[in-house]
Design an enzyme around this catalytic site. Structure first.
Site, mmCIF file in Angstrom:
data_model
loop_
_atom_site.group_PDB
_atom_site.id
_atom_site.type_symbol
_atom_site.label_atom_id
_atom_site.label_comp_id
_atom_site.label_asym_id
_atom_site.label_seq_id
_atom_site.Cartn_x
_atom_site.Cartn_y
_atom_site.Cartn_z
ATOM 1 N N LYS A 1 0.863 -1.199 0.000
ATOM 2 C CA LYS A 1 0.000 0.000 0.000
ATOM 3 C C LYS A 1 0.888 1.232 0.000
ATOM 4 C CE LYS A 1 0.838 1.322 4.465
ATOM 5 N NZ LYS A 1 1.516 2.546 4.861
ATOM 6 N N VAL B 1 11.264 -4.253 2.955
ATOM 7 C CA VAL B 1 10.823 -4.334 4.358
ATOM 8 C C VAL B 1 11.213 -3.067 5.120
ATOM 9 C CG1 VAL B 1 10.903 -6.863 4.377
ATOM 10 C CG2 VAL B 1 12.889 -5.572 5.162
ATOM 11 N N ALA C 1 9.730 -0.291 5.222
ATOM 12 C CA ALA C 1 9.773 0.684 4.136
ATOM 13 C C ALA C 1 8.580 1.634 4.122
ATOM 14 C CB ALA C 1 9.846 -0.059 2.802
ATOM 15 N N GLY C 2 7.553 1.353 4.948
ATOM 16 C CA GLY C 2 6.342 2.193 4.939
ATOM 17 C C GLY C 2 5.328 1.739 3.908
ATOM 18 N N LEU C 3 5.506 0.498 3.407
ATOM 19 C CA LEU C 3 4.634 -0.007 2.337
ATOM 20 C C LEU C 3 3.687 -1.113 2.821
ATOM 21 C CD1 LEU C 3 7.327 -0.107 -0.491
ATOM 22 C CD2 LEU C 3 5.504 1.583 -0.212
ATOM 23 N N GLY D 1 4.856 -6.462 5.545
ATOM 24 C CA GLY D 1 4.655 -7.498 6.565
ATOM 25 C C GLY D 1 3.180 -7.651 6.909
ATOM 26 N N ASP E 1 -1.919 -1.920 10.115
ATOM 27 C CA ASP E 1 -2.042 -1.973 8.652
ATOM 28 C C ASP E 1 -2.634 -3.287 8.138
ATOM 29 O OD1 ASP E 1 -1.101 0.550 8.259
ATOM 30 O OD2 ASP E 1 0.969 -0.056 7.881
HETATM 31 O O1 C5P Z 1 0.026 -1.298 14.816
HETATM 32 P P1 C5P Z 1 1.462 -1.611 14.620
HETATM 33 O O2 C5P Z 1 1.905 -2.817 15.392
HETATM 34 O O3 C5P Z 1 1.885 -1.662 13.203
HETATM 35 O O4 C5P Z 1 2.238 -0.372 15.226
HETATM 36 C C1 C5P Z 1 3.596 -0.430 15.547
HETATM 37 C C2 C5P Z 1 3.930 0.713 16.480
HETATM 38 O O5 C5P Z 1 3.824 1.964 15.792
HETATM 39 C C3 C5P Z 1 3.009 0.855 17.679
HETATM 40 O O6 C5P Z 1 3.415 0.049 18.749
HETATM 41 C C4 C5P Z 1 3.142 2.320 18.003
HETATM 42 O O7 C5P Z 1 4.328 2.586 18.712
HETATM 43 C C5 C5P Z 1 3.273 2.964 16.642
HETATM 44 N N1 C5P Z 1 1.967 3.406 16.096
HETATM 45 C C6 C5P Z 1 1.341 4.502 16.673
HETATM 46 N N2 C5P Z 1 0.128 4.907 16.183
HETATM 47 C C7 C5P Z 1 -0.459 4.263 15.145
HETATM 48 C C8 C5P Z 1 0.161 3.159 14.542
HETATM 49 C C9 C5P Z 1 1.385 2.754 15.047
HETATM 50 O O8 C5P Z 1 1.868 5.117 17.625
HETATM 51 N N3 C5P Z 1 -1.632 4.693 14.701
#
Ligand code: C5P
Length: 325
Positions: free
Chosen positions: A26, A112, A114-116, A119, A153
């Site tokens: 994405k 990886v 990468a913001g995409l 995973g 995501d």
């Molecule tokens: O949801 P995910 O596990 O991908 O998020 C990884 C980390 O990124 C979270 O533990 C948090 O520190 C940060 N994050 C956040 N706010 C979001 C999404 C991610 O602070 N909306």
């Protein structure tokens, strides 16, 4: 004398025990942070679009064996609980009472860290794939509730993959939540489907990995000067008005990443200098920079030049609803 070949036996022999999912990447057309949520996550508002760059995720069930096995073509990736695809399989094993061994093989193309959402896409593939393979009949909504536990995501990836795989059947594919573009709110898991837009996409990843928690933490000390107007962006998508879209292609995490990794800022200015794009932005928590193009020639020109500089450069397209594989 061999036993007669009954229909039941035939059905059993023919039941597929392997499925291969396209685990799409994405891009963020926008990313705004509105504040902090009680659980420590950041409250976001962003427009996400699925693109046609994908990993292949093959899921195989092996009877009379137990456990979960993950393999990938990137040797540095963990194959155990630390891998989000493993966690997805573990979760499905628990809720679905799966007894067979689950073997997952991931052919990665998406860069990886990468913001995409690479995973997260792999995890979504495992959820959708096992649900289909085992005829578990979980709704997209139920899968999304499980996906949310694995990562923010994952929910959008489920939505996009659900819309993009014909063989999953109409119940999943035609679910009102299925789609390749969405406005994401809350943690990034409250999704409203949007009409997507057709464009060529050049992605180019500087050779650094961005840790999402680290970038969000750094964001807390940042003063935001420009924010996207997501309503205007959505309007732009609906009207296919590129002026409205381009103007609002803003990611508030971009400056944080640019301060931390100068090469990401350099990459964006280089892509801008090559011209021809409708909009250029960093995706998610970075560091991948992408450009959107209406003409394939323009996209190809930038792709060729950037590919010479950065190995992880790709030319692809945005996903289109109704596209089927
Ligand atoms: O949801 P995910 O596990 O991908 O998020 C990884 C980390 O990124 C979270 O533990 C948090 O520190 C940060 N994050 C956040 N706010 C979001 C999404 C991610 O602070 N909306």
């Amino acid at each position: 004398m061999p036993a007669p070949f009954t229909l039941k036996k035939l059905e059993k022999t023919m039941k597929p025990n392997i499925i291969t999912m396209k685990s799409f990447a994405k891009i963020n057309l926008s990313l705004d942070v509105l504040g902090k949520l009680p659980d420590g996550y950041h409250e976001v508002e962003m427009v996400l679009h699925q693109i046609e760059l994908y990993d292949d995720v093959s899921i195989r069930l092996i009877p009379d064996e137990k456990g979960i096995e993950v393999s990938t073509n990137r040797k540095y990736l963990p194959r155990d609980q630390r891998n989000i695809a493993y966690q997805a399989a573990d979760l499905m094993r628990e809720v679905g009472g799966i007894r067979e061994k689950i073997r997952i093989d991931i052919k990665k193309r998406i860069p990886v860290t990468a913001g995409l959402g690479g995973g997260s896409g792999n995890a979504a593939s495992v959820l959708l794939g096992l649900n289909h393979l085992l005829g578990m009949k979980m709704s997209l909504e139920q899968l999304m509730t499980h996906g949310e536990k694995l990562g923010s995501d994952v929910v959008f990836s489920l939505m996009g993959q659900a819309a993009s795989h014909d063989f999953l059947g109409d119940e999943i594919r035609r679910d009102p939540k299925a789609g390749i573009c969405a406005l994401a709110k809350g943690r990034g898991t409250q999704l409203s489907p949007l009409q997507g837009i057709k464009a060529y996409v050049v992605l180019t990843k500087p050779p650094v990995g961005c840790s999402t928690p680290e970038i969000y933490k750094l964001f807390d000390k940042e003063i935001v000067e420009t924010r996207p107007n997501n309503q205007e962006l959505i309007d732009g998508l609906r009207k296919k008005n590129w002026d409205l879209i381009s103007k609002n292609m803003v990611n508030v995490l971009e400056n944080v990443v640019f301060k931390r990794y100068a090469i990401a800022m350099y990459t964006k200015s280089k892509v801008i200098s090559l011209g021809g794009a409708q909009g250029i932005l960093m995706s998610g928590s970075g560091p991948t920079i992408y450009g959107l193009y209406l003409e394939e020639e323009e996209a190809r020109k930038t792709y060729k030049i950037m590919k010479n500089e950065l190995r992880e450069t790709f030319l692809t397209q945005t996903s289109v609803l109704g596209y089927s594989i």
